[in-house]
Design a protein around this motif. Structure first.
Motif, PDB file in Angstrom:
ATOM      1  N   HIS A 313      -0.026   2.539  -4.010  1.00  0.00           N
ATOM      2  CA  HIS A 313       0.083   3.803  -3.267  1.00  0.00           C
ATOM      3  C   HIS A 313       0.253   5.016  -4.184  1.00  0.00           C
ATOM      4  O   HIS A 313      -0.128   6.121  -3.843  1.00  0.00           O
ATOM      5  CB  HIS A 313       1.218   3.736  -2.234  1.00  0.00           C
ATOM      6  CG  HIS A 313       2.595   3.733  -2.805  1.00  0.00           C
ATOM      7  ND1 HIS A 313       3.208   2.581  -3.240  1.00  0.00           N
ATOM      8  CD2 HIS A 313       3.495   4.745  -3.019  1.00  0.00           C
ATOM      9  CE1 HIS A 313       4.421   2.877  -3.689  1.00  0.00           C
ATOM     10  NE2 HIS A 313       4.626   4.189  -3.576  1.00  0.00           N
ATOM     11  N   ASP A 314       0.803   4.818  -5.395  1.00  0.00           N
ATOM     12  CA  ASP A 314       1.011   5.946  -6.314  1.00  0.00           C
ATOM     13  C   ASP A 314      -0.029   5.979  -7.429  1.00  0.00           C
ATOM     14  O   ASP A 314       0.202   6.620  -8.463  1.00  0.00           O
ATOM     15  CB  ASP A 314       2.421   5.850  -6.928  1.00  0.00           C
ATOM     16  CG  ASP A 314       3.466   6.480  -6.015  1.00  0.00           C
ATOM     17  OD1 ASP A 314       3.091   7.283  -5.120  1.00  0.00           O
ATOM     18  OD2 ASP A 314       4.664   6.160  -6.180  1.00  0.00           O
ATOM     19  N   LYS A 317      -0.926   8.981  -9.571  1.00  0.00           N
ATOM     20  CA  LYS A 317      -0.034   9.518 -10.602  1.00  0.00           C
ATOM     21  C   LYS A 317      -0.599   9.266 -12.002  1.00  0.00           C
ATOM     22  O   LYS A 317      -0.063   9.770 -12.989  1.00  0.00           O
ATOM     23  CB  LYS A 317       1.361   8.882 -10.473  1.00  0.00           C
ATOM     24  CG  LYS A 317       2.165   9.462  -9.308  1.00  0.00           C
ATOM     25  CD  LYS A 317       3.566   8.896  -9.278  1.00  0.00           C
ATOM     26  CE  LYS A 317       4.363   9.493  -8.115  1.00  0.00           C
ATOM     27  NZ  LYS A 317       5.652   8.822  -7.932  1.00  0.00           N
ATOM     28  N   HIS A 342      -0.871  13.704  -6.218  1.00  0.00           N
ATOM     29  CA  HIS A 342      -1.214  12.286  -6.462  1.00  0.00           C
ATOM     30  C   HIS A 342      -1.819  11.549  -5.253  1.00  0.00           C
ATOM     31  O   HIS A 342      -2.666  10.685  -5.453  1.00  0.00           O
ATOM     32  CB  HIS A 342      -0.018  11.508  -7.067  1.00  0.00           C
ATOM     33  CG  HIS A 342       1.043  11.105  -6.105  1.00  0.00           C
ATOM     34  ND1 HIS A 342       2.097  11.926  -5.768  1.00  0.00           N
ATOM     35  CD2 HIS A 342       1.219   9.963  -5.387  1.00  0.00           C
ATOM     36  CE1 HIS A 342       2.873  11.281  -4.899  1.00  0.00           C
ATOM     37  NE2 HIS A 342       2.355  10.096  -4.658  1.00  0.00           N
ATOM     38  N   HIS A 366       0.330   8.583   2.491  1.00  0.00           N
ATOM     39  CA  HIS A 366       1.664   7.987   2.411  1.00  0.00           C
ATOM     40  C   HIS A 366       2.806   8.998   2.244  1.00  0.00           C
ATOM     41  O   HIS A 366       3.976   8.634   2.318  1.00  0.00           O
ATOM     42  CB  HIS A 366       1.728   6.904   1.309  1.00  0.00           C
ATOM     43  CG  HIS A 366       1.852   7.395  -0.096  1.00  0.00           C
ATOM     44  ND1 HIS A 366       0.769   7.759  -0.855  1.00  0.00           N
ATOM     45  CD2 HIS A 366       2.936   7.588  -0.906  1.00  0.00           C
ATOM     46  CE1 HIS A 366       1.178   8.140  -2.062  1.00  0.00           C
ATOM     47  NE2 HIS A 366       2.500   8.055  -2.113  1.00  0.00           N
ATOM     48  N   HIS A 367       2.453  10.298   2.044  1.00  0.00           N
ATOM     49  CA  HIS A 367       3.505  11.325   2.025  1.00  0.00           C
ATOM     50  C   HIS A 367       3.416  12.246   3.233  1.00  0.00           C
ATOM     51  O   HIS A 367       4.046  13.307   3.255  1.00  0.00           O
ATOM     52  CB  HIS A 367       3.440  12.142   0.727  1.00  0.00           C
ATOM     53  CG  HIS A 367       4.046  11.410  -0.445  1.00  0.00           C
ATOM     54  ND1 HIS A 367       5.408  11.184  -0.572  1.00  0.00           N
ATOM     55  CD2 HIS A 367       3.474  10.836  -1.536  1.00  0.00           C
ATOM     56  CE1 HIS A 367       5.640  10.503  -1.689  1.00  0.00           C
ATOM     57  NE2 HIS A 367       4.470  10.264  -2.287  1.00  0.00           N
ATOM     58  N   ASP A 395       8.670   3.542   0.971  1.00  0.00           N
ATOM     59  CA  ASP A 395       8.691   4.359  -0.254  1.00  0.00           C
ATOM     60  C   ASP A 395      10.018   5.119  -0.369  1.00  0.00           C
ATOM     61  O   ASP A 395      10.668   5.126  -1.434  1.00  0.00           O
ATOM     62  CB  ASP A 395       7.508   5.346  -0.179  1.00  0.00           C
ATOM     63  CG  ASP A 395       7.249   6.044  -1.512  1.00  0.00           C
ATOM     64  OD1 ASP A 395       7.705   5.525  -2.550  1.00  0.00           O
ATOM     65  OD2 ASP A 395       6.574   7.093  -1.487  1.00  0.00           O
TER      66      ASP A 395
END
Ligand SMILES: [Fe+2]
Length: 447
Positions: A313-314, A317, A342, A366-367, A395
């Motif tokens: 998911h990250d 980054k 990201h 996801h954010h 998360d």
């Protein structure tokens, strides 16, 4: 067209009488002969519909032997007209399966009913034989094995394919019970994957040569004219080709799945080598998200996708300078804006790859928060995929419960308090409740 009758008679008076009778009855005497030898020749030559046969004849063979010889090559009804009434003659005559046995002097009415009945019975027998022949020709030419059983489940007929599949000749199959000949069992080949739809199930039997032969089979009752079951038919198809191609397909699916799995994990590790503080973060988020999804009773394939999305998911980054990712103090607004890119970068990396799940979209979202205050697109409620809502909660819990470059771990309880506080505002209500249940009731632990 009147039916043709061959008259085999050596007595002139009887010949005259029978001629008159038969012509009166509307039939046609195609030929009159006095011996058995001549009778056989005329049968071959004229193909009569019926033979009227005297027993005592002038030639070498009598009427009964003549009939026996005719029966060997032809299906023509024979009526005996004879003066012989002794039981031996009668017994010999009946052994030739005559259509009738008339004792002289023949009565016209008796003769008529005997001829009419003989012709009618013969016609029906021929029709039956024709339809039987058609039936067996069809059964013998189809590509599936056919077993016909009587009411005691004993085999009464098999076609050549049944002989081939059982590796047993017809003579050894007739009279046996089907279950004694074939022991059909059920088996499965398991993929070893969580998703049971990838498992393959089939019926099979072990052949005489010890081979496991997959088969597809069906059974139907045979119902007679009175509506009663008079037996059953089993159709058996060799299913080897279908099962083996499904197995090959399954193997290649497992290979591809392993490759995808490997690629995703490699991507996750690449990020984590650049950002040691978040090493293990993605895996732990994936684990929590998977546990939530499972507790929500989502489909196995969906759970798998949520886990995979959690693992990377990250991934976006990867484009953020590592000094910002591992900065021990608070981030400046510019640095934070950079961090906030990201999800978009992760989406751009993943969007061109065709995964069996919407990985790119879950990573992108996801954010996002329910009330639209999340980033990057400010999506609200159902605009956010359930998988993304689950990863979002996982998360937050993992991030708060673990050490960060800029702070020590806040602990699981504080993390849970945070998601309860923002339940229904930022975080999906159901997802939060399941997550709380996991940690507080089901003793879920982050590893
Ligand atoms: Fe993130």
């Amino acid at each position: 067209m009147s039916k043709k009758i061959l008259l085999v008679e050596d007595d002139k008076t009887t010949i005259l009488l029978l001629h008159k009778f038969i012509e009166d009855l509307g039939y046609h005497i195609v030929k009159t002969v006095a011996t058995g030898e001549e009778a056989i020749r005329e049968v071959i030559k004229t193909s009569p519909d019926l033979v009227l046969m005297d027993i005592v004849l002038g030639g070498e063979i009598d009427g009964i032997d003549t009939t026996r010889q005719i029966n060997e090559g032809y299906r023509i009804p024979v009526i005996y007209i004879t003066s012989s009434t002794d039981s031996d003659t009668l017994k010999r005559a009946l052994a030739t399966n005559p259509a009738a046995y008339i004792v002289k002097p023949a009565d016209k009415k008796e003769l008529k009913s005997a001829i009419d009945l003989a012709l009618l019975r013969h016609e029906m027998e021929e029709k039956l034989k024709d339809s039987e022949l058609r039936f067996f020709t069809i059964l013998n030419s189809i590509g599936d094995a056919v077993f016909v059983m009587d009411t005691a489940d004993q085999i009464t007929y098999v076609n050549p394919i049944a002989e081939r599949i059982t590796e047993t000749t017809i003579n050894k199959l007739i009279g046996r019970r089907f279950t004694d000949v074939m022991n059909i069992q059920y088996d499965g080949v398991y993929s070893g994957l969580d998703d049971a739809t990838e498992d393959i199930f089939f019926n099979y039997f072990i052949s005489k040569s010890g081979k496991k032969v997959p088969v597809d089979f069906s059974m139907s009752p045979i119902i007679d004219f009175n509506g009663l079951r008079s037996g059953s038919v089993i159709i058996l198809r060799d299913d080897t080709e279908r099962v083996s191609s499904e197995l090959k397909l399954k193997d290649s699916y497992i290979q591809i799945k392993k490759a995808v799995d490997g690629i995703i994990r490699a991507m996750a590790q690449t990020l984590e080598t650049r950002d040691p503080y978040t090493a293990g973060h993605q895996r732990r988020v994936a684990d929590i998200a998977q546990a939530i999804a499972r507790e929500m009773h989502l489909q196995e394939k969906e759970i798998e996708g949520i886990f995979m999305a959690g693992i990377i998911h990250d991934v976006g980054k990867i484009c953020i300078p590592s000094e910002i990712l591992s900065k021990p103090g608070r981030l400046s607004p510019i640095e934070f804006d950079l961090i906030k890119t990201h999800p978009q970068i992760g989406y751009d990396i993943l969007k061109t790859i065709e995964f069996p799940w919407p990985l790119a979209e879950m990573v992108y979202q996801h954010h996002e928060w329910l009330n639209g205050s999340g980033y990057p697109r400010g999506l609200i409620r159902d605009e956010i995929l359930l998988g993304a809502r689950i990863i979002c909660v996982a998360d937050v819990v993992e991030a708060m419960a673990s050490d960060r470059p800029y702070r020590a771990a806040l602990g699981v309880e504080n993390a849970l308090a945070e998601i309860i506080d923002k339940k229904g505002i930022l975080f999906d209500r159901d997802v939060v409740e399941i997550c709380i249940k996991l940690f507080r009731e089901l003793n879920y632990r982050m590893i």
